[in-house]
Scaffold this active site. Structure first.
Site, PDB file in Angstrom:
ATOM      1  N   HIS A  77       0.808  -1.226   0.000  1.00  0.00           N
ATOM      2  CA  HIS A  77       0.000   0.000   0.000  1.00  0.00           C
ATOM      3  C   HIS A  77       0.840   1.275   0.000  1.00  0.00           C
ATOM      4  O   HIS A  77       0.347   2.338  -0.354  1.00  0.00           O
ATOM      5  CB  HIS A  77      -0.826   0.093   1.285  1.00  0.00           C
ATOM      6  CG  HIS A  77      -1.882  -0.942   1.419  1.00  0.00           C
ATOM      7  ND1 HIS A  77      -2.644  -1.362   0.372  1.00  0.00           N
ATOM      8  CD2 HIS A  77      -2.329  -1.616   2.504  1.00  0.00           C
ATOM      9  CE1 HIS A  77      -3.504  -2.253   0.807  1.00  0.00           C
ATOM     10  NE2 HIS A  77      -3.330  -2.434   2.084  1.00  0.00           N
ATOM     11  N   GLU A 129      -3.611   3.044   1.516  1.00  0.00           N
ATOM     12  CA  GLU A 129      -2.958   3.450   0.262  1.00  0.00           C
ATOM     13  C   GLU A 129      -3.190   4.934  -0.009  1.00  0.00           C
ATOM     14  O   GLU A 129      -2.281   5.663  -0.406  1.00  0.00           O
ATOM     15  CB  GLU A 129      -3.488   2.615  -0.913  1.00  0.00           C
ATOM     16  CG  GLU A 129      -2.788   2.970  -2.223  1.00  0.00           C
ATOM     17  CD  GLU A 129      -3.498   2.435  -3.451  1.00  0.00           C
ATOM     18  OE1 GLU A 129      -3.907   1.265  -3.461  1.00  0.00           O
ATOM     19  OE2 GLU A 129      -3.644   3.218  -4.415  1.00  0.00           O
ATOM     20  N   THR A 168      -5.454   2.669  -6.525  1.00  0.00           N
ATOM     21  CA  THR A 168      -5.240   1.612  -7.537  1.00  0.00           C
ATOM     22  C   THR A 168      -6.411   0.631  -7.653  1.00  0.00           C
ATOM     23  O   THR A 168      -6.627   0.050  -8.708  1.00  0.00           O
ATOM     24  CB  THR A 168      -3.961   0.801  -7.237  1.00  0.00           C
ATOM     25  OG1 THR A 168      -4.065   0.297  -5.908  1.00  0.00           O
ATOM     26  CG2 THR A 168      -2.717   1.618  -7.409  1.00  0.00           C
ATOM     27  N   CYS A 196      -5.118   0.050 -11.119  1.00  0.00           N
ATOM     28  CA  CYS A 196      -4.261  -1.080 -11.505  1.00  0.00           C
ATOM     29  C   CYS A 196      -5.063  -2.114 -12.292  1.00  0.00           C
ATOM     30  O   CYS A 196      -6.183  -2.464 -11.917  1.00  0.00           O
ATOM     31  CB  CYS A 196      -3.703  -1.700 -10.237  1.00  0.00           C
ATOM     32  SG  CYS A 196      -2.866  -3.230 -10.540  1.00  0.00           S
ATOM     33  N   SER A 225     -10.967  -5.083   1.015  1.00  0.00           N
ATOM     34  CA  SER A 225     -11.978  -4.346   0.246  1.00  0.00           C
ATOM     35  C   SER A 225     -12.088  -4.878  -1.175  1.00  0.00           C
ATOM     36  O   SER A 225     -13.167  -4.892  -1.758  1.00  0.00           O
ATOM     37  CB  SER A 225     -11.677  -2.848   0.234  1.00  0.00           C
ATOM     38  OG  SER A 225     -10.468  -2.611  -0.421  1.00  0.00           O
ATOM     39  N   ASN A 226     -10.977  -5.338  -1.760  1.00  0.00           N
ATOM     40  CA  ASN A 226     -11.087  -5.835  -3.133  1.00  0.00           C
ATOM     41  C   ASN A 226     -11.848  -7.157  -3.183  1.00  0.00           C
ATOM     42  O   ASN A 226     -12.532  -7.453  -4.155  1.00  0.00           O
ATOM     43  CB  ASN A 226      -9.710  -5.887  -3.812  1.00  0.00           C
ATOM     44  CG  ASN A 226      -8.890  -7.070  -3.407  1.00  0.00           C
ATOM     45  OD1 ASN A 226      -9.059  -8.151  -3.932  1.00  0.00           O
ATOM     46  ND2 ASN A 226      -8.011  -6.885  -2.431  1.00  0.00           N
ATOM     47  N   SER A 268      -5.405 -10.662  -1.773  1.00  0.00           N
ATOM     48  CA  SER A 268      -4.575 -11.026  -0.619  1.00  0.00           C
ATOM     49  C   SER A 268      -4.832 -12.456  -0.147  1.00  0.00           C
ATOM     50  O   SER A 268      -4.510 -12.813   0.983  1.00  0.00           O
ATOM     51  CB  SER A 268      -4.837 -10.032   0.506  1.00  0.00           C
ATOM     52  OG  SER A 268      -6.211  -9.822   0.657  1.00  0.00           O
TER      53      SER A 268
HETATM   54 FE1  F3S Z   1       0.027  -3.366  -6.959  1.00  0.00          FE
HETATM   55 FE2  F3S Z   1      -2.075  -3.581  -8.414  1.00  0.00          FE
HETATM   56 FE3  F3S Z   1      -1.594  -5.307  -6.574  1.00  0.00          FE
HETATM   57  S1  F3S Z   1      -1.294  -1.736  -7.553  1.00  0.00           S
HETATM   58  S2  F3S Z   1      -0.517  -4.219  -5.013  1.00  0.00           S
HETATM   59  S3  F3S Z   1      -0.377  -4.994  -8.403  1.00  0.00           S
HETATM   60  S4  F3S Z   1      -3.572  -4.506  -7.081  1.00  0.00           S
END
Ligand code: F3S
Length: 285
Positions: A77, A129, A168, A196, A225-226, A268
């Site tokens: 983050h 982040e 991101t 991202c 959260s994702n 994660s």
């Molecule tokens: Fe980086 Fe994208 Fe993962 S910004 S931490 S590759 S979700």
């Protein structure tokens, strides 16, 4: 039963890199205490395993102040600039595992602030982040998370440039909507879409799978959260969508009468948990 496992399920590049860096430090510095500044990822299983290996989580700047010797790993983050300065002042060894995509936002924000731009971060203001990105901007910075907040955005100095970046993991359509609102205000804006692709790809694949299966299992920590977003997306396409943290949460009765099951997981979620769920479903149904 047919199982469809999302190819994008689990650790993204940045999280994988950060977790590996912590294990690397554990191996290399047996004689020194290893800390992570905040949990390295939002996953209890991984944190528990690291704790067993002596890795401690620091939760605040105050706690960081108290450390005398040791290695501190910065998670994917990222952190505000002042945290690096504090570590330097205290001679703490810093291992920077900030995701390079987040680092890029820090660079943009620092450079644009330096040039005098007002920074707008589209994201959740309490997310670490965003706190980190904010910490690379100067005094002129706003965080906007909703259309309403974008509508209310107002800047006295009309001739000042506005530099817009995104958290991101922010939803692309919502980002576009907020940018459109800001664009109508007549400021001189530069927009940098810093969302991202890993998140977008994971979400799109999850949606595609959820559309065609009878049930969908989304694996991830309840604080991620994702993963929550993945769950919402899948639930929209498939009513039989279940959110689990580990195999223990899987209610076997829910999958009894279905023929196809899709599996995805948040950024994660460790591979080992995904494999366990996949194998269990494969063997038992
Ligand atoms: Fe980086 Fe994208 Fe993962 S910004 S931490 S590759 S979700």
């Amino acid at each position: 039963m047919q199982i469809e496992l999302a190819k994008t399920a689990g650790f993204c590049f940045g999280v994988k890199r950060a977790v590996e860096k912590v294990y690397e430090q554990v191996r290399e510095h047996q004689d020194r205490k290893i800390y992570t500044y905040g949990p390295i990822i939002h996953n209890e299983e991984v944190i528990k395993d690291l704790r067993k290996q002596g890795v401690e989580v620091i939760h605040s700047e105050e706690e960081l102040e108290k450390i005398e010797n040791g290695v501190v790993v910065i998670r994917s983050h990222g952190v505000p600039r002042r945290i690096y300065e504090l570590m330097e002042k205290k001679n703490i060894t810093c291992v920077d595992a900030t995701c390079p995509f987040v680092k890029k936002i820090h660079r943009i924000v620092a450079e644009e602030s330096e040039k005098g731009s007002h920074i707008v971060i589209i994201g959740n203001s309490v997310h670490p982040e965003v706190e980190g990105i904010r910490g690379w901007a100067g005094e002129r910075v706003s965080v906007l998370n909703s259309a309403e907040e974008a509508e209310h955005f107002w800047m006295e100095e009309k001739d000042r440039k506005v530099c817009i970046v995104a958290q991101t993991t922010f939803n692309y359509n919502k980002f576009k909507e907020l940018v459109e609102i800001l664009d109508k205000k007549g400021y001189d804006i530069i927009v940098l879409n810093t969302i991202c692709n890993a998140t977008k790809e994971r979400q799109e694949e999850a949606r595609r799978i959820a559309e065609r299966v009878d049930a969908m299992v989304v694996i991830g920590d309840s604080r991620s959260s994702n993963t929550q977003k993945l769950f919402e997306i899948c639930k929209n396409e498939c009513l039989n969508t279940y959110y689990i943290q580990t195999l223990d949460d899987l209610d076997v009765n829910q999958l009894r009468s279905v023929e196809t099951v899709g599996i995805t997981a948040g950024a994660s979620t460790p591979n080992i948990i995904i494999e366990e769920v996949q194998n269990y479903v494969r063997i038992n149904f």
